[in-house]
Write a protein that holds these residues in place. Structure first.
Motif, PDB file in Angstrom:
ATOM      1  N   GLU A 292       0.807  -1.353  -0.111  1.00 11.26           N
ATOM      2  CA  GLU A 292      -0.081   0.009  -0.095  1.00 11.26           C
ATOM      3  C   GLU A 292       0.858   1.258   0.153  1.00 11.26           C
ATOM      4  O   GLU A 292       0.414   2.218  -0.779  1.00 11.26           O
ATOM      5  N   ALA A 295       2.291   1.847  -3.520  1.00 12.33           N
ATOM      6  CA  ALA A 295       1.118   2.292  -4.214  1.00 12.33           C
ATOM      7  C   ALA A 295       0.823   3.660  -4.110  1.00 12.33           C
ATOM      8  O   ALA A 295       0.976   4.312  -5.124  1.00 12.33           O
ATOM      9  N   LEU A 857      -8.661   4.536  -9.018  1.00 10.10           N
ATOM     10  CA  LEU A 857      -7.301   4.575  -8.214  1.00 10.10           C
ATOM     11  C   LEU A 857      -7.834   4.750  -6.615  1.00 10.10           C
ATOM     12  O   LEU A 857      -7.625   4.103  -5.713  1.00 10.10           O
ATOM     13  N   ASN A 859     -10.727   3.970  -5.768  1.00  5.87           N
ATOM     14  CA  ASN A 859     -11.948   3.160  -5.638  1.00  5.87           C
ATOM     15  C   ASN A 859     -13.507   3.721  -5.514  1.00  5.87           C
ATOM     16  O   ASN A 859     -14.299   3.424  -4.595  1.00  5.87           O
ATOM     17  N   ASN A 903      -6.093  -2.276  -8.208  1.00  6.98           N
ATOM     18  CA  ASN A 903      -4.870  -2.070  -7.709  1.00  6.98           C
ATOM     19  C   ASN A 903      -3.625  -2.949  -8.126  1.00  6.98           C
ATOM     20  O   ASN A 903      -2.644  -2.611  -8.185  1.00  6.98           O
ATOM     21  N   GLU A 906      -2.258  -0.880 -11.037  1.00  6.35           N
ATOM     22  CA  GLU A 906      -2.094   0.613 -10.805  1.00  6.35           C
ATOM     23  C   GLU A 906      -0.773   1.170 -11.811  1.00  6.35           C
ATOM     24  O   GLU A 906      -0.896   2.149 -11.908  1.00  6.35           O
TER      25      GLU A 906
END
Length: 927
Positions: A292, A295, A857, A859, A903, A906
């Protein structure tokens, strides 16, 4: 013994030999006896008929029927057991006399159209045997039948023998043999039963006892008197049971002790398992947090970096001082380096997590490699390095694999070689190691003349976040992830990678890949027929580069003369290829002098210019009638430049475009993408009278219900109602039930054509639509067309006019890697206004796609909405000459349709955003 018990084996091995031998003997003796009885009957018949034939001679001569009757009657009575009838026939096959009445004398008679045979013959009919013997005249009197040759036979005797008693006796013999066989089997069964009683019964008893011992009854023993080896076996089993009983007691004691020790160990393991489980959860949580973090940080870093890079490039287009330009270029380069570092970290993270999916698509192998060296050429030429690419000619043109990842591997290796090389060459070569039916094994090599790597340092190269040593890291920079990513990509593709290097003597990195070959056309071929036998003077000071170029030219049939510099002699050639040295290209006067000298040797001159001197290329193209190409020379562009300079080929390249007559057709075009719809309408308006456009399947259905069309071009991927559904509903209308519906889609994957044709589409056209392909479709589905005229249109790859070809050859600027303007013009039927309008529509649509990606991106957008917009952008890219953006759209769309999470893709979405920004910036120069 596993499938059959001892009892079954004893019975089988006892009875089987008796049965086999009995069958063989019974069959042998029955067969002999059967034939002996038949021979006896035959012999008895011959013993009867031969004397009768001799005795009947006088009676036939004198025509004395009574004497002959007495003879045969006596013979019949004497042998009445098996003789049914005796008959005498004269030489005319007429009945002379018989011993008794016969219901059918024709059975005994010989054919009347044949002479009487002079030997005894036999004939078997059901249960009767007929013997015939000629009655021969011994005194010389010969019977003559009219129309036939003389025959010494006065007639013949026929005897019919009854074989019923013979058959009965034969059956009795067979039955006797079978009865003897059964008696033998019965005796063998008795002996087998006795053997089983004496052997298998004790063994069975011992088996039961052993089974009880196996189940834990160690106190049981085998009792009873046995003979021979069985008694020894009984004693052994009893002794084994005693030993097992003693061992069991000892083992039980050991088990009790081990159980106590194990209980303590298990308690310790349980504590350790709890600790490991806690550590595992912490590690998983750390990995999740790391993913996470990567990202989020990549997104947070790339977003401001895109702004920095974008506004830096915008500033560079304004009036600036030299210092300001230098500062901004430094900022842009630093930002690009930071983006590369972020991309390396993301790739490394995906490889570590095993989430990096590889594509398996057909691609042009040569052009993929040329794209890598073309993009790296500027960095090499800035340092005065020569960059060459040599591809084994035995390698197929089309291969199946992941071209982007192969390019990434080569880019990393070539980039490293350029980084650590100060002078000399960077040579990239690909060789064919082996080839099977549908696959090839390739070996890639990247050689440089750089600083080299010592043996101690080589062991650290493929470790993450490390380089050969700290001093190199400080001097050359980098994250140290490039080679790690390269190694993991090669491993994931099933290959291997290694290097050979010596300090201060350069390095050679090599890796192998196994790829599938394909016969699918992956690129347009250049017609080099006009170059066969032509002479060419090659001027190249670098031996390695000259060797590569010379190999390519010789393969095309050119007679190549190589020189390191222009000769002083008076020679003439058809072509001159003048490659300017990278280190000396700054001397414009020297280059001009060489070009002027080269023009004297040949009317057609091609000049190779380093990629860092594009202005020099433009200057030479304007001042002299020469073609300018950037180094390293692309095989396709070089051949196109040589072909375009041929006068006889120019006529072929510039065919007189016949204005096709406007067809009296009414065509409806359906597409939800405005750019696609606009281009299709523009192309159709040149060939048909009436064009109706619809932006959705429902709108097309409404039009089809109220108006008849001669043809419908239908997009497949549309919201609310896709092309296949719209086609099904249109076919139910009265006006357009028989109207051909042609599928128009950007999906050119294998099987897509068959799928659409099975779904009911009449034909299939892929985006971007070529003008000649559209014209072919119109001619083929024209309801007014004469069938004899169909197929006359040549839909082979058409080459544009010479100016477009020249632009394609010359255009190598940075913007051309983003926007391929010649390709955009080609898709717009060479209409510059239409090409600009479609590019503007793409640029206007980019912000909307960017907003959808941002929502996805975060959500806040569903997958279907994102897929729809990516597909729509993909279709727009097909007509605007943006190959890189189109490829990224295709990759993202393919991933989304396979059901991956946002994800997981991404990095690709970030790359898509970056490329959209580049397209917007590059489009300013064309709009």
């Amino acid at each position: 013994m596993t499938r059959y018990g001892l009892r079954a084996r004893v019975i089988t091995l006892t009875l089987a030999p008796t049965l086999i031998i009995g069958l063989l003997l019974s069959a042998f003796f029955s067969f002999n006896r059967y034939h002996d009885l038949e021979k006896q009957v035959m012999t008895s018949g011959l013993n009867i008929i031969e004397p009768l034939a001799i005795a009947s001679e006088e009676g036939l001569k004198n025509n004395s029927r009574e004497s002959v009757r007495r003879i045969i009657s006596y013979a019949h009575r004497k042998n009445s057991k098996f003789v049914r009838s005796i008959a005498v026939f004269d030489y005319n096959h007429e009945l002379f006399v018989t011993s008794n009445f016969h219901p059918n004398f024709e059975v005994l008679t010989l054919p009347k159209n044949k002479p009487i045979p002079l030997v005894i013959s036999s004939e078997l009919r059901d249960n009767t045997l007929i013997l015939r013997a000629p009655v021969i005249a011994e005194t010389g009197i010969v019977a003559t039948i009219k129309g036939q040759t003389p025959n010494p036979a006065l007639g013949y005797i026929a005897i019919e023998l009854d074989l019923s008693s013979l058959r009965l006796q034969q059956y009795q013999e067979i039955f006797s043999a079978f009865l003897v066989l059964l008696i033998g089997l019965g005796l063998s069964a008795v002996f087998a039963h006795r053997l089983m009683y004496d052997v298998t019964r004790p063994i069975t008893h011992m088996k039961k006892m052993v089974d009880r011992i196996r189940r834990g009854h160690l106190d049981v023993r085998i009792e009873g008197k046995m003979h021979g080896e069985l008694d020894s076996l009984k004693s052994g089993i009893n002794a084994m049971a005693v030993s097992l009983s003693e061992y069991h007691v000892e083992m039980q004691h050991s088990i009790d002790q081990a159980t106590s020790d194990l209980r303590e160990t298990l308690e310790q393991l349980e504590i350790q398992n709890v600790e490991l489980d806690i550590a595992k959860k912490r590690a998983q949580e750390a990995a999740r947090v790391k993913s996470e973090f990567l990202a989020n940080m990549s997104h947070e870093l790339r977003t401001p970096l895109n702004g920095v890079i974008g506004f830096t490039r915008q500033m560079l287009k304004t009036s600036l001082t030299a210092s300001q330009t230098d500062y901004l270029q430094t900022i842009e380069k630093s930002a690009d380096n930071l983006l590369s570092i972020i991309k390396d970290i993301l790739d490394f993270s995906k490889l570590e997590a095993g989430k990096l999916a590889l594509e398996n698509i057909p691609f042009d192998f040569q052009e993929s490699l040329e794209e890598v060296v073309s993009l790296q050429a500027t960095s090499a030429h800035e340092k005065g390095l020569e960059l060459t690419l040599k591809v084994d000619p035995k390698i197929p043109l089309g291969l199946v694999g992941d071209p982007l990842r192969i390019q990434q591997i080569l880019t990393n290796l070539v980039g490293n070689s350029i980084k650590f090389t100060e002078y000399g060459n960077i040579d990239v070569s690909v060789e064919l190691r082996s080839q099977k039916e549908d696959s090839v094994e390739l070996q890639f090599m990247v050689r440089d003349t750089g600083i080299g790597i010592s043996e101690r340092q080589q062991s650290q190269l493929f470790q993450a976040f490390s380089q050969a040593d700290a001093s190199i890291s400080r001097k050359y920079g980098g994250t140290g992830l490039g080679l790690v990513i390269t190694q993991k990509l090669v491993s994931q593709m099933g290959g291997e990678i290694s290097l050979t290097s010596r300090l201060h003597q350069g390095s050679t990195f090599w890796f192998t890949l196994r790829l599938s070959s394909t016969d699918m056309p992956v690129s347009e071929l250049v017609d080099t027929q006009s170059l066969q036998g032509r002479s060419l003077l090659l001027i190249e000071s670098n031996m390695q580069a000259a060797s590569v170029i010379q190999q390519v030219l010789i393969q095309q049939g050119l007679n190549v003369t190589y020189r390191t510099s222009l000769p002083d002699t008076d020679e003439s050639y058809d072509h001159v290829l003048l490659n300017c040295p990278t280190s000396e290209s700054n001397d414009i006067d020297s280059v001009k002098l060489n070009v002027e000298s080269a023009i004297k040797y040949a009317p057609n001159v091609v000049v190779g210019i380093p990629s860092t001197h594009l202005a020099l290329s433009d200057y030479l193209s304007k001042e002299y009638s020469v073609h300018c190409l950037t180094k390293p020379l692309s095989r396709r562009k070089l051949l196109q430049a040589l072909c375009s300079s041929q006068e006889n080929l120019l006529v072929h390249l510039q065919p007189t475009k016949k204005q096709s007559e406007i067809l009296p057709l009414s065509v409806m075009a359906v597409d939800d993408n405005p750019a696609n719809l606009k281009l299709i309408a523009a192309l159709l308006n040149e060939h048909v009278e009436n064009v109706i456009t619809c932006s959705s399947g429902q709108e097309a259905l409404n039009k089809a219900q109220s108006q008849h069309f001669d043809m419908i071009l239908m997009d497949i991927q549309m919201p609310h109602m896709d092309g296949v559904t719209a086609r099904e509903k249109i076919k139910t209308t009265t006006l357009n039930a028989n109207t051909p519906v042609i599928a128009v889609t950007a999906h050119a994957m294998a099987g897509e054509r068959d799928r659409l044709l099975k779904a009911g589409m009449d034909d299939y056209v892929t985006k971007p639509i070529e003008e000649h392909v559209l014209q072919q479709v119109l001619m083929h589905w024209n309801p007014n067309a004469d069938e004899s005229s169909l197929g006359k249109l040549d839909i082979s790859t058409q080459v544009g006019d010479s100016q477009s070809t020249l632009n394609t050859v010359v255009s190598t600027s940075v913007e051309s890697s983003i926007i391929d303007w010649p390709a955009a013009l080609k898709q717009a039927a060479q209409k510059e206004d239409l090409a600009k309008e479609m590019l503007q529509m793409l640029v206007d649509y980019i912000p909307e796609v960017n907003d959808v990606i941002e929502l996805a991106l975060k959500n806040k957008s569903d997958i279907d909405t994102l897929t729809h917009h990516i597909h729509k952008l993909h279709g727009s890219c097909s007509y605007c000459g943006v190959p890189k953006l189109k490829n990224i759209c295709m990759t993202v769309e393919k991933s989304l349709r396979t059901g991956v999470d946002v994800n997981d893709i991404e990095p690709e979405l970030f790359e898509l955003q970056d490329e959209m920004l580049r397209v917007k910036e590059a489009a300013i120069g064309y709009l």
